[in-house]
Design a protein around this motif. Sequence first.
Motif, PDB file in Angstrom:
ATOM      1  N   LEU A   1      -4.199   2.388  10.312  1.00 51.30           N
ATOM      2  CA  LEU A   1      -3.180   3.061   9.506  1.00 51.30           C
ATOM      3  C   LEU A   1      -1.805   2.454   9.750  1.00 51.30           C
ATOM      4  CD1 LEU A   1      -2.142   5.538   7.759  1.00 51.30           C
ATOM      5  CD2 LEU A   1      -1.904   6.749   9.948  1.00 51.30           C
ATOM      6  N   MET A   2      -1.087   2.172   8.665  1.00 47.95           N
ATOM      7  CA  MET A   2       0.326   1.816   8.757  1.00 47.95           C
ATOM      8  C   MET A   2       1.164   2.984   8.258  1.00 47.95           C
ATOM      9  SD  MET A   2       0.894  -2.169   7.645  1.00 47.95           S
ATOM     10  CE  MET A   2       0.015  -2.106   6.082  1.00 47.95           C
ATOM     11  N   ASP A   3       2.024   3.501   9.127  1.00 50.09           N
ATOM     12  CA  ASP A   3       2.958   4.574   8.777  1.00 50.09           C
ATOM     13  C   ASP A   3       4.277   4.212   9.441  1.00 50.09           C
ATOM     14  OD1 ASP A   3       4.184   6.880   7.972  1.00 50.09           O
ATOM     15  OD2 ASP A   3       2.742   8.254   8.883  1.00 50.09           O
TER      16      ASP A   3
ATOM     17  N   MET B   1       1.334  11.618   0.035  1.00 50.30           N
ATOM     18  CA  MET B   1       0.107  12.373   0.234  1.00 50.30           C
ATOM     19  C   MET B   1      -0.018  12.853   1.680  1.00 50.30           C
ATOM     20  SD  MET B   1      -2.699  10.056  -1.835  1.00 50.30           S
ATOM     21  CE  MET B   1      -4.062  11.143  -1.388  1.00 50.30           C
ATOM     22  N   LYS B   2      -0.687  13.986   1.854  1.00 55.24           N
ATOM     23  CA  LYS B   2      -1.074  14.432   3.183  1.00 55.24           C
ATOM     24  C   LYS B   2      -2.099  13.434   3.729  1.00 55.24           C
ATOM     25  CE  LYS B   2       1.242  18.374   3.217  1.00 55.24           C
ATOM     26  NZ  LYS B   2       2.344  18.628   4.196  1.00 55.24           N
ATOM     27  N   LEU B   3      -2.086  13.242   5.033  1.00 54.94           N
ATOM     28  CA  LEU B   3      -2.978  12.254   5.622  1.00 54.94           C
ATOM     29  C   LEU B   3      -4.449  12.595   5.380  1.00 54.94           C
ATOM     30  CD1 LEU B   3      -3.249   9.666   7.231  1.00 54.94           C
ATOM     31  CD2 LEU B   3      -3.074  11.018   9.337  1.00 54.94           C
ATOM     32  N   ASP B   4      -4.790  13.863   5.476  1.00 53.98           N
ATOM     33  CA  ASP B   4      -6.189  14.262   5.243  1.00 53.98           C
ATOM     34  C   ASP B   4      -6.642  13.895   3.833  1.00 53.98           C
ATOM     35  OD1 ASP B   4      -6.486  15.229   7.781  1.00 53.98           O
ATOM     36  OD2 ASP B   4      -6.065  17.314   7.269  1.00 53.98           O
TER      37      ASP B   4
ATOM     38  N   TYR C   1     -11.021  -0.464   7.319  1.00 55.02           N
ATOM     39  CA  TYR C   1     -10.025  -0.049   6.332  1.00 55.02           C
ATOM     40  C   TYR C   1      -8.616  -0.324   6.853  1.00 55.02           C
ATOM     41  CZ  TYR C   1     -13.391   2.742   3.571  1.00 55.02           C
ATOM     42  OH  TYR C   1     -14.434   3.158   2.781  1.00 55.02           O
ATOM     43  N   VAL C   2      -7.758  -0.714   5.939  1.00 53.02           N
ATOM     44  CA  VAL C   2      -6.308  -0.673   6.176  1.00 53.02           C
ATOM     45  C   VAL C   2      -5.753   0.397   5.250  1.00 53.02           C
ATOM     46  CG1 VAL C   2      -4.108  -1.872   5.932  1.00 53.02           C
ATOM     47  CG2 VAL C   2      -6.067  -3.055   6.943  1.00 53.02           C
ATOM     48  N   ILE C   3      -5.074   1.378   5.839  1.00 52.66           N
ATOM     49  CA  ILE C   3      -4.524   2.498   5.067  1.00 52.66           C
ATOM     50  C   ILE C   3      -3.004   2.447   5.165  1.00 52.66           C
ATOM     51  CG2 ILE C   3      -4.468   5.001   4.797  1.00 52.66           C
ATOM     52  CD1 ILE C   3      -7.169   4.000   6.954  1.00 52.66           C
ATOM     53  N   GLY C   4      -2.338   2.498   4.044  1.00 53.55           N
ATOM     54  CA  GLY C   4      -0.876   2.451   4.031  1.00 53.55           C
ATOM     55  C   GLY C   4      -0.274   3.717   3.470  1.00 53.55           C
ATOM     56  N   ARG C   5       0.561   4.374   4.266  1.00 57.09           N
ATOM     57  CA  ARG C   5       1.238   5.585   3.798  1.00 57.09           C
ATOM     58  C   ARG C   5       2.629   5.251   3.276  1.00 57.09           C
ATOM     59  NH1 ARG C   5       1.188  10.948   7.223  1.00 57.09           N
ATOM     60  NH2 ARG C   5       1.227  11.768   5.088  1.00 57.09           N
ATOM     61  N   LYS C   6       3.063   5.992   2.289  1.00 57.53           N
ATOM     62  CA  LYS C   6       4.469   5.953   1.936  1.00 57.53           C
ATOM     63  C   LYS C   6       5.270   6.468   3.133  1.00 57.53           C
ATOM     64  CE  LYS C   6       3.874   6.931  -3.029  1.00 57.53           C
ATOM     65  NZ  LYS C   6       4.181   7.906  -4.110  1.00 57.53           N
ATOM     66  N   ASP C   7       6.498   6.009   3.248  1.00 59.71           N
ATOM     67  CA  ASP C   7       7.312   6.455   4.373  1.00 59.71           C
ATOM     68  C   ASP C   7       7.639   7.941   4.262  1.00 59.71           C
ATOM     69  OD1 ASP C   7       9.008   5.951   6.752  1.00 59.71           O
ATOM     70  OD2 ASP C   7      10.603   6.538   5.381  1.00 59.71           O
ATOM     71  N   LYS C   8       7.923   8.551   5.402  1.00 57.53           N
ATOM     72  CA  LYS C   8       8.283   9.959   5.428  1.00 57.53           C
ATOM     73  C   LYS C   8       9.505  10.253   4.554  1.00 57.53           C
ATOM     74  CE  LYS C   8       8.659  13.785   8.705  1.00 57.53           C
ATOM     75  NZ  LYS C   8       9.723  14.511   7.981  1.00 57.53           N
TER      76      LYS C   8
ATOM     77  N   LEU D   1       0.840  -1.191   0.000  1.00 62.41           N
ATOM     78  CA  LEU D   1       0.000   0.000   0.000  1.00 62.41           C
ATOM     79  C   LEU D   1       0.880   1.247   0.000  1.00 62.41           C
ATOM     80  CD1 LEU D   1      -2.656  -1.092   2.666  1.00 62.41           C
ATOM     81  CD2 LEU D   1      -2.741  -1.387   0.174  1.00 62.41           C
ATOM     82  N   MET D   2       0.859   1.952  -1.111  1.00 62.83           N
ATOM     83  CA  MET D   2       1.637   3.187  -1.223  1.00 62.83           C
ATOM     84  C   MET D   2       0.658   4.353  -1.350  1.00 62.83           C
ATOM     85  SD  MET D   2       4.932   2.121  -3.585  1.00 62.83           S
ATOM     86  CE  MET D   2       4.002   1.421  -4.946  1.00 62.83           C
ATOM     87  N   ASP D   3       0.383   4.996  -0.216  1.00 61.51           N
ATOM     88  CA  ASP D   3      -0.636   6.051  -0.144  1.00 61.51           C
ATOM     89  C   ASP D   3      -1.954   5.539  -0.719  1.00 61.51           C
ATOM     90  OD1 ASP D   3       0.996   7.830   1.116  1.00 61.51           O
ATOM     91  OD2 ASP D   3       1.518   8.983  -0.658  1.00 61.51           O
ATOM     92  N   ARG D   4      -2.409   4.444  -0.122  1.00 63.26           N
ATOM     93  CA  ARG D   4      -3.612   3.792  -0.623  1.00 63.26           C
ATOM     94  C   ARG D   4      -4.359   3.142   0.528  1.00 63.26           C
ATOM     95  NH1 ARG D   4      -4.437  -1.300  -3.201  1.00 63.26           N
ATOM     96  NH2 ARG D   4      -2.193  -1.753  -3.088  1.00 63.26           N
ATOM     97  N   SER D   5      -5.677   3.118   0.422  1.00 60.13           N
ATOM     98  CA  SER D   5      -6.509   2.461   1.436  1.00 60.13           C
ATOM     99  C   SER D   5      -7.263   1.301   0.808  1.00 60.13           C
ATOM    100  CB  SER D   5      -7.489   3.458   2.055  1.00 60.13           C
ATOM    101  OG  SER D   5      -8.396   3.950   1.076  1.00 60.13           O
TER     102      SER D   5
END
Length: 381
Positions: free
Chosen positions: A297-299, A280-283, A262-269, A250-254
Motif C-alpha cells: 500500500l502507498m499512502d 475511499m475507506k481502506l476497507d 498487489y500495489v494499492i494507491g490511496r488518494k492523500d488524506k 493510482l488514485m484509490d486504485r489497486s
Amino acid sequence: MKPRFIIIIAVFISLFALINYYIGWHIQLFLGSVFHIEQFTLFWVLFWLVVFSFLIGRLGSRYMPYWLSSLTKLVGAYWLAIMFFSFVLLPFIDLAAGGLLLFSVEPALTILILGSLLCLLVLLLMLRGSWNASHPIVRTYPITIPKGAGKLAKLRIAVASDLHLGTIVGNKKLQVLVDQINALEPDLILLPGDVIDDEIKPFIHHNMGDIMKQLKAPLGKYAVLGNHEYMGGHIQEFAEQMSASGIDLLMDRSVRIADSFYVIGRKDKAAEGLGPDGRMKLDALLADVDQSIPLILMDHQPHRLDLAEAAGVDVMLSGHTHRGQMMPNHFITRRLFELDWGYLKKGKLHAIVSSGYGTWGPPIRIGSRSEIIELVITFES
C-alpha cells in the motif's frame, strides 16, 4: 473564504511578521553597532521584501514572469531557513548577552562578539544543511512476508517519496534521482506522493517528464497523490504528465502485478478536505483484492497504521514528514505520527516512512537526509 480560515491565516501571518521583526531588530542592532549605520529605512524595505519573497513568488506566479517568480521563491526559501535557525538560536544569544553585560563587558563588544557568533553558526548550519539535502543516500530495508507471490521469491523495490519537483528541486537533482534508482536495478519503482511542489508549471516548463521517462523497472512505475498535489490544484494535468512519463498514478486504485502481488494507491488524506470526491475507506478499497497474495500500500501520510494492519496490508509505504526536515522539528513529527520516519513492524504490517528525496521550502536538511528507499522483500509461503 470561511471566517475561521481567514482568522487562522491572519494569526499565522501576524506570528510570522513578529518573528521576523524580532530577527530584523537584532540585525539592525548589529549593523548599527558594528558599522555605525544610523538610517535604516532602506534596510527595512529590503528586509520585508526578502521576508515575504517566498509568499510573493508563490502567490504571484500567475502574474509575474516565470524567471522572476522562480527567483523570488528561491530567495524566500533560503530566508526561511535563515529565519528558522536565527529564531532558534537568538534566545540563547540574548541570554549570553545578558550574562556578558552583568560582567561589565562593553555593549558594543558584546554585540560584535555574539552577533558574529550567530552569523557563523547560521552559516555553518546552512552549509551542512545544504550538503545533507544535495547528497541523497540509499537506505535498504530487507523484510520477509509469509505469503507466496506466484513465481517471485524476491522483489526489489525503489521507493522515492516527496520529490517536490519544481522551482527549488530542479532537473539536476531529478537526474541524480533517476541515476541512483536505475543503479539499484529495481523490479518496481514506487513514488508515494508529493512528486511536485504545489505547482505543475515548473514541471512542464523544465520538461521534467522527459527525465522521469528514463526510470527503468520491468514490473512498472507507480505513484500516488500527496497533499502538495492537492494544494496545487492541477490533479488532472498532473495525472496526464505522469502518464506521459510512463508512471501509473493510482488514485484509490489497486493493480495486480505479474499475478503475484498487489500495489494499492490511496488518494492523500488531503482529499478529504480538498478533493472533490474525497477518498475511499481502506476497507472498501481492499474489498476486491485477493488477500492470499502480498498487498503493498502507498499512502502519502503515515496516518492510522492500525487500520492498515487490521485490513491485512503487508507493506505500507509513506512519506510526508520529511523527518521534520530541520531539527528540532523532528520532535513535532514524532508527536504527530506513530511512525514519523524509518521502519516499524506492527502485527503483520511492515510500515516504512521515508524522510523524502526533495525538500519543501529551503533546500536545507538538519537532522535528516534526502533519501531513496531500497526495499528488498523475500516471500515465504
